[in-house]
Design a protein around this motif. Structure first.
Motif, PDB file in Angstrom:
ATOM      1  N   SER A  70      16.864  -6.733 -32.040  1.00  0.00           N
ATOM      2  CA  SER A  70      15.908  -7.297 -32.993  1.00  0.00           C
ATOM      3  C   SER A  70      14.853  -8.148 -32.298  1.00  0.00           C
ATOM      4  N   PHE A  71      15.046  -8.406 -31.014  1.00  0.00           N
ATOM      5  CA  PHE A  71      14.100  -9.239 -30.267  1.00  0.00           C
ATOM      6  C   PHE A  71      13.148  -8.400 -29.408  1.00  0.00           C
ATOM      7  N   GLU A  72      13.206  -7.095 -29.579  1.00  0.00           N
ATOM      8  CA  GLU A  72      12.303  -6.206 -28.848  1.00  0.00           C
ATOM      9  C   GLU A  72      10.850  -6.573 -29.140  1.00  0.00           C
ATOM     10  N   GLY A  73      10.059  -6.693 -28.097  1.00  0.00           N
ATOM     11  CA  GLY A  73       8.638  -6.994 -28.262  1.00  0.00           C
ATOM     12  C   GLY A  73       8.306  -8.459 -28.308  1.00  0.00           C
ATOM     13  N   THR A  74       9.297  -9.345 -28.151  1.00  0.00           N
ATOM     14  CA  THR A  74       9.017 -10.775 -28.106  1.00  0.00           C
ATOM     15  C   THR A  74       8.539 -11.174 -26.712  1.00  0.00           C
ATOM     16  N   ASN A  75       7.859 -12.315 -26.642  1.00  0.00           N
ATOM     17  CA  ASN A  75       7.444 -12.846 -25.352  1.00  0.00           C
ATOM     18  C   ASN A  75       8.627 -13.485 -24.641  1.00  0.00           C
ATOM     19  N   PRO A  76       8.647 -13.456 -23.315  1.00  0.00           N
ATOM     20  CA  PRO A  76       9.778 -14.052 -22.592  1.00  0.00           C
ATOM     21  C   PRO A  76       9.835 -15.558 -22.787  1.00  0.00           C
ATOM     22  N   PRO A  77      11.034 -16.139 -22.720  1.00  0.00           N
ATOM     23  CA  PRO A  77      11.187 -17.580 -22.922  1.00  0.00           C
ATOM     24  C   PRO A  77      10.903 -18.385 -21.649  1.00  0.00           C
ATOM     25  N   ARG A  78       9.913 -17.969 -20.918  1.00  0.00           N
ATOM     26  CA  ARG A  78       9.433 -18.708 -19.750  1.00  0.00           C
ATOM     27  C   ARG A  78       7.973 -18.354 -19.552  1.00  0.00           C
ATOM     28  N   LEU A  79       7.261 -19.192 -18.846  1.00  0.00           N
ATOM     29  CA  LEU A  79       5.866 -18.895 -18.535  1.00  0.00           C
ATOM     30  C   LEU A  79       5.790 -17.641 -17.679  1.00  0.00           C
ATOM     31  N   TYR A  80       4.796 -16.794 -17.944  1.00  0.00           N
ATOM     32  CA  TYR A  80       4.696 -15.561 -17.164  1.00  0.00           C
ATOM     33  C   TYR A  80       3.831 -15.716 -15.918  1.00  0.00           C
ATOM     34  N   GLN A  81       3.550 -16.925 -15.544  1.00  0.00           N
ATOM     35  CA  GLN A  81       3.079 -17.281 -14.212  1.00  0.00           C
ATOM     36  C   GLN A  81       3.819 -18.553 -13.857  1.00  0.00           C
ATOM     37  N   LYS A  82       4.209 -18.734 -12.625  1.00  0.00           N
ATOM     38  CA  LYS A  82       5.172 -19.770 -12.246  1.00  0.00           C
ATOM     39  C   LYS A  82       4.862 -21.127 -12.841  1.00  0.00           C
ATOM     40  N   TYR A  83       3.590 -21.496 -12.851  1.00  0.00           N
ATOM     41  CA  TYR A  83       3.238 -22.843 -13.287  1.00  0.00           C
ATOM     42  C   TYR A  83       2.432 -22.885 -14.584  1.00  0.00           C
ATOM     43  N   VAL A  84       1.481 -21.991 -14.771  1.00  0.00           N
ATOM     44  CA  VAL A  84       0.486 -22.238 -15.812  1.00  0.00           C
ATOM     45  C   VAL A  84       0.415 -21.165 -16.885  1.00  0.00           C
ATOM     46  N   GLY A  85       1.207 -20.096 -16.776  1.00  0.00           N
ATOM     47  CA  GLY A  85       1.225 -19.093 -17.824  1.00  0.00           C
ATOM     48  C   GLY A  85      -0.161 -18.580 -18.157  1.00  0.00           C
ATOM     49  N   HIS A  86      -0.491 -18.597 -19.437  1.00  0.00           N
ATOM     50  CA  HIS A  86      -1.762 -18.070 -19.945  1.00  0.00           C
ATOM     51  C   HIS A  86      -2.966 -18.789 -19.347  1.00  0.00           C
ATOM     52  N   ASP A  87      -2.783 -20.017 -18.927  1.00  0.00           N
ATOM     53  CA  ASP A  87      -3.887 -20.785 -18.346  1.00  0.00           C
ATOM     54  C   ASP A  87      -4.286 -20.301 -16.957  1.00  0.00           C
ATOM     55  N   ASN A  88      -3.610 -19.273 -16.430  1.00  0.00           N
ATOM     56  CA  ASN A  88      -4.080 -18.747 -15.141  1.00  0.00           C
ATOM     57  C   ASN A  88      -5.494 -18.210 -15.253  1.00  0.00           C
ATOM     58  N   ASN A  89      -5.919 -17.867 -16.469  1.00  0.00           N
ATOM     59  CA  ASN A  89      -7.303 -17.432 -16.663  1.00  0.00           C
ATOM     60  C   ASN A  89      -8.210 -18.590 -17.053  1.00  0.00           C
ATOM     61  N   ARG A  90      -7.762 -19.816 -16.798  1.00  0.00           N
ATOM     62  CA  ARG A  90      -8.607 -21.004 -16.959  1.00  0.00           C
ATOM     63  C   ARG A  90      -8.712 -21.749 -15.627  1.00  0.00           C
ATOM     64  N   ASP A  91      -8.397 -21.051 -14.553  1.00  0.00           N
ATOM     65  CA  ASP A  91      -8.276 -21.701 -13.240  1.00  0.00           C
ATOM     66  C   ASP A  91      -9.364 -21.229 -12.275  1.00  0.00           C
TER      67      ASP A  91
END
Length: 810
Positions: free
Chosen positions: A193-214
């Motif tokens: 039932s959890f198929e397609g959910t986002n992982p429970p950790r940042l998908y970049q070691k430190y900044v996750g989605h903010d890697n495109n704000r760097d």
């Protein structure tokens, strides 16, 4: 007489032999993506592993003389970062020559107009394609693989035109760690039932989605590799950055962008971006693809997302409607959003001519759109090759002839020499030329000593420097006159001297000075202190303090000034500063601000423990910690975490009542609780910390501050303020502002009297003028420290970083 069947057999053998010799001469034909990966690119529920992607591109290189693979860096977790250089074989043999052409066109000071014409005729358009920086947006890596194969193997005339006129620099993922993090989680939850959910950790070691704000502070390993090895070495005319967005609106966005356009973006960059985007929209529509929108949702303001647009190239963004990672979705007409910035997803308009009004949407649909868009960009790059190269030169020529302002000047005496050095290193990394005076000189009415750093505006990337050094004046954009604000896509301020606490003077008129190019930036100095002392105002002092603690050496602090002394003997009047037992709350719900906090404290050498909710709920915190820090996160998320049923049980839950009770007890026993920005709301609501958030319930028609720098003042005498000037700027973004402090709370930092805005956009300053932005609440023997700001904002705010570090040791 030889029978006809034998003759035919001999003929076929000869043909096969000739074909074999041809294959041996050219190398084995490259494998199709489907044969290599075992599924079609974009197949339902298919994900990629980075090692497979690297292996496939190695096979492409072996099988095609149109492909050359380079490894240009390592990710934060040590994975190789690769790019495919794809062009005609004769072009790849002369890559050094074409790189030199790019360098010459990028600097009109070394290239005459006549030389430019020859270089434009000879050169190739360089197009950098970047994929999957946001790792849950998986489609572009699939599309990159499929289109790379097409370029490597196809004989189509359009492909030949691209190969003959373009050098494609294809980065199949600029976040390889994230590809594996997301892929592993998706495969783990497939069929549940959890198929397609986002992982429970940042998908970049430190900044996750903010890697495109760097893309202007350059803090992360991946971003630094892309900038230094791809952007700055190849000077691409076009960067096509492929993204995904939410599923309930258009199917794909392409430029033109929404207003506003950052004023330091050259008009030709903006116009060519419009042109390329409109051709993409036309090609998508001609191919029968519905739901294409232009001039909507995404603005063209912050350089944090658009490095190349400040370096004479076009950053072309596309955003595709997402699926659930790789799981198809079905969108009903009722689920289509009723409104969005710049268009109505349910209605036809000039910029949304063929609405997509619901249906099934699959990963392959996204890949199909992206393949059309990639080919459209590359075809425009091929067809307009000489124009793009001439205009690239012309953009840099205009920048090199800039006269207003003439320069930005950085005196060698700075309150924070470490931050000043960091600012110079950042600009230098972004290809800005920094010079240093060898003799004293006068600029305007001021005299400057030898050793002063100068950034003159007569250079190709002066617009990039100017954007980061001047104050922003974001326009007051409303949905209708007198109505609520039009939300910017990201933040509105990027003034690095204000963020970092660096003194810089803008000089408008030309001056004479003896300057030499600077390659090191250690010439800044602070005030004179006695031997062995470090100034509290110098951010680098904290690095030295942590080094001393790790070496087992004593650290002393002047209780009046906050300055440090590193040595065995106690100086008169100083007190020993003990290394804190520092815990950083780690929610199961990933927090980018927690990641930024990890990055900054590690960068400065702090030792800390990541503290999950279960440890806090268990109590006995005083035996383990002196200080606990909660990064910017909503009170509800801290309190509840993931709710039952939304994630596997081991990832659900937050602090709950037991955690709140344990935190109260920790403070009463003498511990320090530090809450950053929105997390302060948790202390107000669940710990009864005392003050109120006076912005709670205020409409955005009345108060709005979407990421801006605001003027503030320091209350003297409080240890949280060591090293800070009496007046400075702080970062406000969804921040609480405090009121009704009570008897046990002290305002350490308050907003100034009007004008409050320093850089960016602010509506409703009357709500916050003079009100507290940082409060210390005495709780039993301890303290609850409430930050109405992000003091460590995206690794940029070196000035207010000292407030956080002081809170760790107070």
């Amino acid at each position: 007489m030889v029978p006809r069947s034998v003759e035919g057999a001999e003929s076929r053998v000869k043909l096969l032999a000739a074909a074999l010799l041809s294959v041996l001469a050219l190398g084995a034909a490259p494998p199709t993506p489907e044969s290599f990966f075992g599924h079609k690119m974009g197949a339902d529920r298919s994900t990629l592993e980075w090692k497979q992607v690297v292996a496939y591109f190695d096979e492409l290189e072996k099988g095609s003389d149109r492909v050359r693979i380079i490894e240009y860096g390592k990710s934060s977790e040590g994975r190789p970062m690769i790019a495919a250089m794809i062009s005609a074989p004769e072009t790849l043999k002369r890559l050094a020559r074409y790189q030199e052409i790019q360098r010459r066109l990028a600097d009109p000071r070394v290239t005459t107009p006549a030389e430019m014409e020859k270089l434009a005729a000879e050169g190739k358009t360089v197009v950098l394609i970047t994929c999957s920086v946001h790792a849950t947006e998986v489609a572009s890596s699939h599309a990159a693989i499929e289109y790379a194969y097409k370029l490597a193997a196809s004989g189509a005339p359009r492909v030949k035109a691209i190969l003959d006129n373009v050098i494609v620099v294809l980065a199949p993922s600029i976040n390889p760690d994230g590809m594996d993090i997301v892929g592993e989680w998706y495969r783990k939850t497939l069929g549940t039932s959890f198929e397609g959910t986002n992982p429970p950790r940042l998908y970049q070691k430190y900044v996750g989605h903010d890697n495109n704000r760097d893309w202007y502070i350059f803090s992360q390993a991946e971003n630094r590799a892309v900038i230094s090895q791809l952007h700055n070495k190849w000077h691409p005319q076009i960067v096509y950055d492929i993204h995904q967005m939410g599923p309930s609106g258009c199917r794909m966005f392409v430029p033109p962008w929404l207003d506003p356009i950052e004023p330091n973006v050259d008009p030709v960059v903006a116009q060519q971006s419009n042109m390329i985007g409109m051709v993409m929209a036309s090609d998508l529509t001609a191919a029968g693809r519905k739901g294409v929108v232009v001039n909507a949702v995404y603005d063209f303001w912050t350089p944090a997302r658009a490095y190349q647009s400040f370096h004479a190239g076009m950053r072309i963004l596309s955003e595709s409607a997402s699926v659930r990672i790789a799981t198809p979705v079905t969108i009903s007409p009722e689920q289509i959003a009723a409104s969005a910035l710049g268009y109505n997803p349910r209605e036809r308009s000039w910029n949304y001519l063929e609405p997509w009004l619901g249906g099934e949407w699959r990963l392959r649909d996204i890949v199909d759109d992206q393949l059309i868009a990639i080919e459209s960009v590359l075809t425009t790059a091929a067809n307009r090759r000489e124009d793009l190269l001439r205009n690239f030169y012309g953009i840099n020529q205009r920048a090199s002839e800039r006269q207003a302002p003439y320069a930005f000047v950085f005196p060698p005496e700075q309150a924070d020499p470490g931050a000043a050095k960091k600012l110079m290193e950042t600009l230098d990394f972004g290809a800005v030329e920094v010079e240093r005076s060898t003799e004293p000189f006068q600029a305007g009415t001021r005299q400057y000593p030898a050793g002063t750093y100068v950034i003159r505006m007569q250079q190709p990337y002066s617009g990039f420097a100017k954007a980061l050094l001047e104050r922003q004046k974001y326009p007051d954009l409303r949905q209708y006159p007198g109505g609520p604000p039009k939300r910017p896509y990201d933040v509105t301020a990027h003034t690095l001297p204000l963020l970092m606490g660096v003194q810089v003077e803008q000089v408008d008129d030309r001056f004479q000075a003896t300057l030499r190019r600077a390659s090191t930036f250690s010439g800044f100095r602070g005030g004179v202190l006695p031997q062995g002392w470090l100034a509290a105002s110098d951010s680098e002092a904290w690095r030295r303090v942590n080094q001393a603690w790790k070496a087992g050496r004593a650290v002393w602090r002047n209780p009046k000034s906050g300055d440090f002394y590193l040595g065995a003997a106690q100086p008169p009047g100083a007190v020993q500063l003990k290394k804190p037992r520092f815990g950083l709350f780690h929610s199961q719900v990933p927090s980018m601000d927690e990641g930024w906090t990890r990055w900054i404290v590690e960068n400065f050498g702090w030792e800390y423990t990541s503290v999950p909710a279960a440890v806090i709920r268990a109590g006995n915190l005083s035996a383990q910690f002196d200080v606990l820090v909660f990064a910017d996160q909503s009170p509800q998320t801290i309190r509840e975490g993931y709710r039952q049923g939304t994630m596997p049980p081991e990832y659900t839950g937050g602090l709950g009542p037991d955690g709140a009770a344990a935190l109260k007890r920790f403070a009463e026993e003498g511990g320090r609780l530090v809450f950053l920005n929105s997390a302060s709301g948790y202390a107000l609501e669940d710990l009864s910390a005392g003050p109120k958030n006076l912005l709670h319930g205020v409409s955005n028609r009345d108060f709005y501050c979407p990421g801006s720098l605001l003027n503030a003042r320091l209350s003297p005498g409080h240890p949280l303020g060591y090293g800070l000037p009496s007046e400075f700027t702080i970062w406000h973004e969804g921040s609480p502002v405090f009121d009704s402090l009570g008897d046990h709370a002290k305002a350490v930092v308050s907003y100034s009297s009007p004008p409050v805005l320093a850089s960016g956009w602010l509506m409703g300053e009357r709500y916050i003028a003079g009100k507290p932005a940082l409060v210390d609440v005495e709780t039993g023997k301890g303290h609850v420290i409430l930050f109405g700001m992000r003091p460590q904002y995206r690794a940029q705010s070196y000035l207010t970083l000292k407030l956080l570090f002081n809170a760790l040791v107070m």
